[in-house]
Design a protein around this motif. Structure first.
Motif, PDB file in Angstrom:
ATOM      1  N   ILE A   6       0.706  -1.118  -0.115  1.00 18.38           N
ATOM      2  CA  ILE A   6       0.320  -0.358  -0.007  1.00 18.38           C
ATOM      3  C   ILE A   6       0.875   1.452  -0.262  1.00 18.38           C
ATOM      4  O   ILE A   6       0.806   2.440   0.101  1.00 18.38           O
ATOM      5  CB  ILE A   6      -1.443   0.014   1.571  1.00 18.38           C
ATOM      6  CG1 ILE A   6      -2.314  -0.887   0.935  1.00 18.38           C
ATOM      7  CG2 ILE A   6      -1.367   1.788   1.738  1.00 18.38           C
ATOM      8  CD1 ILE A   6      -2.830  -1.235   2.421  1.00 18.38           C
ATOM      9  N   THR A   7       1.801   0.991   0.599  1.00 16.57           N
ATOM     10  CA  THR A   7       2.664   1.853   0.399  1.00 16.57           C
ATOM     11  C   THR A   7       3.399   2.840  -0.597  1.00 16.57           C
ATOM     12  O   THR A   7       3.768   3.750  -0.682  1.00 16.57           O
ATOM     13  CB  THR A   7       4.114   1.906   1.723  1.00 16.57           C
ATOM     14  OG1 THR A   7       2.981   2.074   3.616  1.00 16.57           O
ATOM     15  CG2 THR A   7       4.801   3.582   1.941  1.00 16.57           C
ATOM     16  N   TYR A  10       0.000   3.501  -3.061  1.00 15.69           N
ATOM     17  CA  TYR A  10      -0.278   4.805  -2.708  1.00 15.69           C
ATOM     18  C   TYR A  10      -0.421   5.824  -3.919  1.00 15.69           C
ATOM     19  O   TYR A  10      -2.583   5.363  -4.105  1.00 15.69           O
ATOM     20  CB  TYR A  10      -0.026   5.263  -1.061  1.00 15.69           C
ATOM     21  CG  TYR A  10       0.323   6.575  -1.497  1.00 15.69           C
ATOM     22  CD1 TYR A  10       0.580   7.760  -2.378  1.00 15.69           C
ATOM     23  CD2 TYR A  10       1.803   6.540  -2.010  1.00 15.69           C
ATOM     24  CE1 TYR A  10       1.313   8.168  -2.426  1.00 15.69           C
ATOM     25  CE2 TYR A  10       2.738   7.540  -1.830  1.00 15.69           C
ATOM     26  CZ  TYR A  10       1.980   8.759  -2.185  1.00 15.69           C
ATOM     27  OH  TYR A  10       3.122   9.768  -2.501  1.00 15.69           O
ATOM     28  N   GLN A  11      -0.444   5.851  -4.766  1.00 17.16           N
ATOM     29  CA  GLN A  11      -0.930   6.874  -5.240  1.00 17.16           C
ATOM     30  C   GLN A  11      -1.383   6.173  -7.136  1.00 17.16           C
ATOM     31  O   GLN A  11      -2.070   6.478  -8.296  1.00 17.16           O
ATOM     32  CB  GLN A  11       0.001   7.467  -6.113  1.00 17.16           C
ATOM     33  CG  GLN A  11       1.257   6.894  -7.165  1.00 17.16           C
ATOM     34  CD  GLN A  11       2.877   6.425  -5.980  1.00 17.16           C
ATOM     35  OE1 GLN A  11       2.187   5.744  -5.703  1.00 17.16           O
ATOM     36  NE2 GLN A  11       3.888   6.261  -6.301  1.00 17.16           N
ATOM     37  N   ASN A  43      -7.472   0.686   3.718  1.00 20.78           N
ATOM     38  CA  ASN A  43      -8.192   2.435   2.728  1.00 20.78           C
ATOM     39  C   ASN A  43      -7.837   3.599   4.057  1.00 20.78           C
ATOM     40  O   ASN A  43      -7.337   4.619   3.773  1.00 20.78           O
ATOM     41  CB  ASN A  43     -10.085   2.130   3.378  1.00 20.78           C
ATOM     42  CG  ASN A  43     -10.827   3.403   2.271  1.00 20.78           C
ATOM     43  OD1 ASN A  43     -10.121   3.671   0.815  1.00 20.78           O
ATOM     44  ND2 ASN A  43     -11.392   3.890   2.541  1.00 20.78           N
ATOM     45  N   LEU A  46      -4.770   4.009   3.207  1.00 22.65           N
ATOM     46  CA  LEU A  46      -4.209   4.364   2.106  1.00 22.65           C
ATOM     47  C   LEU A  46      -4.656   6.060   1.348  1.00 22.65           C
ATOM     48  O   LEU A  46      -3.869   7.328   1.787  1.00 22.65           O
ATOM     49  CB  LEU A  46      -5.429   4.129   1.183  1.00 22.65           C
ATOM     50  CG  LEU A  46      -5.480   3.993  -0.400  1.00 22.65           C
ATOM     51  CD1 LEU A  46      -4.012   4.506  -0.772  1.00 22.65           C
ATOM     52  CD2 LEU A  46      -6.200   3.479  -0.976  1.00 22.65           C
ATOM     53  N   LEU A  49      -2.234   8.342   3.968  1.00 23.52           N
ATOM     54  CA  LEU A  49      -0.715   9.148   3.021  1.00 23.52           C
ATOM     55  C   LEU A  49      -0.800   9.438   1.797  1.00 23.52           C
ATOM     56  O   LEU A  49      -0.421  10.113   1.860  1.00 23.52           O
ATOM     57  CB  LEU A  49      -0.620   7.067   1.734  1.00 23.52           C
ATOM     58  CG  LEU A  49      -0.179   5.452   3.394  1.00 23.52           C
ATOM     59  CD1 LEU A  49       0.529   4.515   2.858  1.00 23.52           C
ATOM     60  CD2 LEU A  49       1.587   6.506   4.232  1.00 23.52           C
ATOM     61  N   ARG A  50      -2.131   8.945   0.723  1.00 25.41           N
ATOM     62  CA  ARG A  50      -2.574  10.329   0.387  1.00 25.41           C
ATOM     63  C   ARG A  50      -2.673  11.678   0.444  1.00 25.41           C
ATOM     64  O   ARG A  50      -2.110  12.005   0.077  1.00 25.41           O
ATOM     65  CB  ARG A  50      -3.698   9.848  -0.926  1.00 25.41           C
ATOM     66  CG  ARG A  50      -3.439   8.441  -1.623  1.00 25.41           C
ATOM     67  CD  ARG A  50      -5.026   7.414  -2.250  1.00 25.41           C
ATOM     68  NE  ARG A  50      -4.890   7.069  -2.668  1.00 25.41           N
ATOM     69  CZ  ARG A  50      -5.479   6.651  -3.638  1.00 25.41           C
ATOM     70  NH1 ARG A  50      -6.686   6.568  -3.101  1.00 25.41           N
ATOM     71  NH2 ARG A  50      -5.396   5.595  -4.906  1.00 25.41           N
TER      72      ARG A  50
END
Length: 128
Positions: A6-7, A10-11, A43, A46, A49-50
């Motif tokens: 995920i890290t 993330y984009q 989620n 996510l 991070l975003r």
């Protein structure tokens, strides 16, 4: 493994099924195990991070809000703006405007927004 996935991605567009496959689990079991292990859902991670990346970009880069939205993985500017406002407390444009107003040099982090320990390690790492 899934947290790192995920890290690192993330984009991009991620769904629970694809993330769960990385751990060889069903989506339901993966969701439960992830939440138990990390205290947040995939989620939630996510989104966090975003939005962290979006906040950095809004302060340090001279790109449109739409470009920030796309670069952090959202396809809808309206969804991004609504989520940003809900999580951060102010709209992305206002966030940018307020923090730029604190800075003496345009498009740079104002010193009031950087934790001293981070600044120390950054300067030390970059030999300044």
């Amino acid at each position: 493994m899934s947290r790192e996935f995920i890290t690192q991605n993330y984009q991009t567009s991620l769904c629970l099924t694809d993330i769960a496959k990385q751990s060889y689990m069903s989506p339901y079991h993966f969701l439960r195990a992830f939440k138990e292990a990390y205290g947040e859902t995939p989620n939630e991670l996510l989104i966090r991070l975003r939005l962290e990346e979006a906040k950095k970009m809004l302060i340090t880069e001279h790109v449109s809000i739409s470009e920030v939205c796309e670069k952090v993985g959202y396809s809808s500017l309206g969804s991004f703006s609504s989520l940003f406002t809900k999580q951060v407390g102010i709209a992305p444009t206002l966030y940018r405007r307020k923090l730029w107003a604190l800075s003496s040099e345009a498009y740079r982090f104002p010193s009031q927004a950087i934790p001293a320990c981070y600044a120390y390690h950054f300067l030390k790492k970059h030999g300044k």
